[in-house]
Design a protein around this motif. Structure first.
Motif, PDB file in Angstrom:
ATOM      1  N   TRP A 225       0.812  -1.217   0.000  1.00  0.00           N
ATOM      2  CA  TRP A 225       0.000   0.000   0.000  1.00  0.00           C
ATOM      3  C   TRP A 225       0.846   1.268   0.000  1.00  0.00           C
ATOM      4  CZ3 TRP A 225       0.887   3.269   4.060  1.00  0.00           C
ATOM      5  CH2 TRP A 225       1.494   2.726   5.195  1.00  0.00           C
ATOM      6  N   GLN A 402      -4.789  -6.660  -7.756  1.00  0.00           N
ATOM      7  CA  GLN A 402      -5.400  -6.366  -6.469  1.00  0.00           C
ATOM      8  C   GLN A 402      -6.843  -6.827  -6.490  1.00  0.00           C
ATOM      9  OE1 GLN A 402      -5.096  -2.105  -6.034  1.00  0.00           O
ATOM     10  NE2 GLN A 402      -6.302  -1.736  -7.821  1.00  0.00           N
ATOM     11  N   GLN A 403      -7.341  -7.356  -5.408  1.00  0.00           N
ATOM     12  CA  GLN A 403      -6.689  -7.672  -4.172  1.00  0.00           C
ATOM     13  C   GLN A 403      -7.309  -8.975  -3.685  1.00  0.00           C
ATOM     14  OE1 GLN A 403      -4.076  -7.153  -2.345  1.00  0.00           O
ATOM     15  NE2 GLN A 403      -4.264  -5.051  -1.554  1.00  0.00           N
TER      16      GLN A 403
END
Length: 441
Positions: A225, A402-403
């Protein structure tokens, strides 16, 4: 998925979350399981040469039996040893490898900010993850005691052994229109999952019933992140718009294979190259000629079209009188040119007990020996060759990562060449068709 100084703390927290998720029923893996690996009988102890707790033995439905021992290393993770293969019709196991394991996972980032050696520098082995039953369908999950574990309990349910179908092993139309010979291939699958930062590496070993061994590393987990600051040409926009670019990076995976064909480490290495020439007068098509080069000294080599290598037994022959060997079959790779040890696809070195990791090797191998595999190729005569295979993957992230991130695989195989006189899965009805056969009248 950049790793930063808080990774260990995050890894511990993530490990707890992952175990909880698995307990809730999360599953992984592809393909149906076909049978649960059976406990090895007492008679197999001599062949596997290890205690029952560290023995893997599986007889596949096609009649092939694989035997091996396992242990867990504090840096390399899972190590498989004393690997033997016994297809139907062979009176005893055929030893293939002394040991097989990862030799490094090197991860450099495209922006030049950082690079990692995950095995020797970032606690790969300590990140062994617990596996839920759904991740090892039809199989057995073995408990591993992790050296230097971060957790209060070092015992992790982290080694899966199971079987998988892989589709057609062969298909052949017989002499009559209504006769088809076909078989579905079966594999013994052995794997672990190790977490390093945001990655979860799936280290997979597939032992096929035709004698082939395929080794893969699959990277999954999460995009980091805090790693969305890449500049143009060094990252890819993830999410809405184009303001946040996930940094691109490479995964350079090395494997270390210590062969012992027929129980002997005095194997021979051979390289084969073919050249294609244009048709000359009177020829209908181009011609191709293949030449053999005996590799007698340590070497570094590159994969290319019409090139292959094999490891040849010094002692064993099949029933046709041909020397047993295993061919090295490289997988798809993106070779990373940024470091000296990643510039070549294959290294063959003379065995040295301290040469264990392809980069940042922690052992002291003597004055001037160097810390990477390229430095060990220095002209020694090969009497006990060790193979190092380098398979690279350049990861340019995408929205679909993702994710969680889908698994991306990299790996290679070793395939039997003249280990048996015929296809080890040959049906009895075709057993007479060996060599230059002619139809029966």
């Amino acid at each position: 998925m950049r790793v930063n100084s808080n990774t260990k703390a995050r890894t511990r927290a993530a490990a707890g979350l992952t175990v909880a998720a698995l307990a809730a029923g999360a599953t992984a893996g592809a393909g149906p399981a076909t049978a649960q690996p059976k406990a090895a009988p007492a008679a197999a102890a001599a062949a596997a040469d290890c205690s029952a707790a560290y023995r893997i033995e599986q007889k596949l439905s096609s009649g092939t039996t694989w035997r091996m021992c396992w242990r867990y290393d504090g840096k390399a993770g899972l190590v498989l040893e004393k690997i033997s293969y016994q297809p139907k019709g062979e009176p005893k196991p055929i030893r293939v490898l002394n040991s097989a394991r990862l030799g490094q996972i090197h991860v450099p980032y495209d922006d030049g900010s950082v690079e990692y050696d995950d095995l020797t520098g970032f606690d790969f082995a300590q990140g062994l993850m617990n596996l839920a039953p759904g991740e090892c369908p039809g199989g057995t999950i073995k408990t591993v005691k992790v050296p230097d574990s971060w957790n209060e309990d070092p015992n992790v349910k982290g080694l899966c052994t199971t079987t998988r179908s892989r589709g057609h092993a062969y298909r052949m139309q017989g002499d009559t229109a209504n006769k088809v010979f076909q078989a579905q291939g079966k594999d013994l699958l052995v794997y672990t999952v190790n977490q390093v930062g945001w990655y979860e590496y799936m280290t997979e070993w597939r032992f096929q019933d035709d004698g082939t061994i395929t080794m893969n590393v699959g990277a999954t987990g999460s995009l980091s992140w805090d790693d969305y600051d890449a500049g143009d040409g060094r990252g890819w926009p993830i999410g809405k718009g184009a303001s946040a670019k996930a940094t691109s990076h490479s995964h350079n995976a090395f494997w270390r294979l210590d062969f012992a064909l027929d129980g002997s480490t005095k194997n021979r290495v051979e390289q084969y190259d073919s050249t294609v020439s244009a048709p000359t007068r009177g020829q209908r098509a181009p011609t191709t000629k293949t030449t053999r080069t005996k590799v007698t000294k340590e070497t570094a080599g590159d994969s290319k079209a019409y090139r292959w290598w094999r490891m040849v037994s010094a002692t064993g022959k099949n029933k046709d009188g041909h020397a047993r060997s295993y061919e090295i079959v490289p997988g798809v790779t993106t070779k990373y040119p940024g470091r000296s040890y990643t510039k070549r696809d294959l290294y063959v070195t003379q065995y040295n007990k301290c040469e264990l990791f392809a980069s940042h090797n922690p052992g002291n191998c003597g004055p001037g020996a160097g810390k990477s595999v390229d430095k060990w190729v220095n002209g020694q005569t090969l009497t006990h060759p060790v193979v190092w295979m380098n398979i690279g993957f350049h990861h340019i992230a995408r929205d679909e990562d993702q994710q969680p991130m889908p698994v991306h695989w990299q790996g290679f195989s070793i395939a039997p060449r003249d280990v048996t006189a015929m296809n080890p899965l040959t049906p009895a009805e075709l057993g007479w068709q060996n060599g230059h056969w002619r139809p029966r009248r």
